[in-house]
Design an enzyme around this catalytic site. Structure first.
Site, short mmCIF file in Angstrom:
data_model
loop_
_atom_site.label_atom_id
_atom_site.label_comp_id
_atom_site.label_asym_id
_atom_site.label_seq_id
_atom_site.Cartn_x
_atom_site.Cartn_y
_atom_site.Cartn_z
N ARG A 47 -1.85 -6.44 -8.51
CA ARG A 47 -0.72 -7.32 -8.26
C ARG A 47 -0.70 -8.48 -9.24
O ARG A 47 0.33 -8.86 -9.76
CB ARG A 47 -0.79 -7.90 -6.84
N HIS A 86 0.84 -1.21 0.00
CA HIS A 86 0.00 0.00 0.00
C HIS A 86 0.87 1.25 0.00
O HIS A 86 0.62 2.20 -0.74
CB HIS A 86 -0.87 0.06 1.26
N SER A 118 -2.81 -7.53 2.96
CA SER A 118 -3.09 -7.44 4.40
C SER A 118 -3.35 -8.83 4.96
O SER A 118 -2.96 -9.14 6.09
CB SER A 118 -4.30 -6.54 4.64
N LYS A 121 -18.83 -4.88 6.61
CA LYS A 121 -17.56 -5.52 6.25
C LYS A 121 -16.69 -5.71 7.50
O LYS A 121 -16.30 -4.73 8.13
CB LYS A 121 -16.83 -4.66 5.21
P1 ADP Z 1 -9.92 -3.68 -0.40
O1 ADP Z 1 -10.63 -4.48 0.67
O2 ADP Z 1 -10.69 -2.45 -0.83
O3 ADP Z 1 -9.42 -4.48 -1.58
P2 ADP Z 1 -7.12 -3.49 0.44
O4 ADP Z 1 -6.57 -2.69 1.57
O5 ADP Z 1 -6.96 -4.96 0.50
O6 ADP Z 1 -8.65 -3.06 0.37
O7 ADP Z 1 -6.50 -2.99 -0.94
C1 ADP Z 1 -6.68 -1.66 -1.38
C2 ADP Z 1 -6.09 -1.53 -2.77
O8 ADP Z 1 -4.67 -1.67 -2.69
C3 ADP Z 1 -6.57 -2.60 -3.78
O9 ADP Z 1 -6.71 -2.00 -5.05
C4 ADP Z 1 -5.44 -3.60 -3.80
O10 ADP Z 1 -5.38 -4.27 -5.04
C5 ADP Z 1 -4.25 -2.66 -3.61
N1 ADP Z 1 -3.11 -3.37 -3.04
C6 ADP Z 1 -3.07 -4.12 -1.91
N2 ADP Z 1 -1.83 -4.63 -1.71
C7 ADP Z 1 -1.07 -4.19 -2.76
C8 ADP Z 1 0.28 -4.39 -3.17
N3 ADP Z 1 1.10 -5.19 -2.47
N4 ADP Z 1 0.71 -3.79 -4.29
C9 ADP Z 1 -0.13 -3.02 -5.01
N5 ADP Z 1 -1.43 -2.81 -4.70
C10 ADP Z 1 -1.90 -3.38 -3.59
#
Ligand code: ADP
Length: 165
Positions: free
Chosen positions: A90, A17, A128, A41
């Site tokens: 990813r 992130h 996460s 959620k």
């Molecule tokens: P959500 O539940 O909305 O998917 P996340 O916190 O899991 O929330 O992810 C938010 C965004 O960040 C998503 O678009 C996800 O694909 C992106 N994301 C998460 N981890 C990575 C990473 N390692 N590299 C690039 N983008 C990421």
């Protein structure tokens, strides 16, 4: 002003992130990192903790704001005056999920565009949920989460799992 909203659960924020936040903060005049707090959620970390940890990690990025929102992302983006929503990619499975989400958002609000940044290769395995799994088994999380919050995440899981076995 060229404003962009980066929405997500950030449960917890990872270096993946942060990589996206840093790169997007160099492209846009202002980036709003928006922590989704929808009641339906479930999250591991409470919304206030996710928000606080993100704020700590974004402190040094002057054009980045961390906020919380409830409801539809596009409505939140419009309410903040943003026409652009950032998401990360990813893998191919991310693409399938994100494409459907982007099309649904476009259907809801054609004025808001979704833009994508491809994950940097060193973070493309990071999510996460991977972090939560590692922390649940007492891995040190080095290279996975920002140093500023590494201990806090580890203690959270330490307390959660204390006395389980
Ligand atoms: P959500 O539940 O909305 O998917 P996340 O916190 O899991 O929330 O992810 C938010 C965004 O960040 C998503 O678009 C996800 O694909 C992106 N994301 C998460 N981890 C990575 C990473 N390692 N590299 C690039 N983008 C990421």
């Amino acid at each position: 002003m060229n404003l962009c909203v980066y929405p997500g659960s950030f449960d917890p924020v990872t270096l993946g992130h942060m990589d996206l936040i840093r790169r997007a903060s160099g492209i846009y005049d202002r980036l709003i990192v928006a922590v989704g707090c929808n009641i339906g959620k479930k999250s591991t970390f409470p919304a206030e903790t996710r928000l606080r940890m993100l704020r700590k990690c974004c402190e040094s990025l002057e054009n980045v704001e961390v906020d919380a929102f409830e409801g539809l992302t596009v409505q939140y983006a419009l309410s903040r005056g943003a026409r652009c929503v950032l998401r990360g990619l990813r893998t191919v499975s991310d693409f399938e999920f994100e494409q459907a989400l982007a099309l649904a958002n476009r259907h809801l609000c054609p004025d808001v565009e979704t833009v994508f940044l491809i994950s940097s290769p060193q973070y493309s395995f990071l999510s996460s949920s991977v972090v939560r799994e590692m922390a649940g088994y007492s891995q040190d999380l080095k290279g996975c989460v920002p140093e500023e919050i590494r201990e806090e995440i580890l203690s959270f899981f330490h307390e959660k799992t204390a006395g389980r076995f």
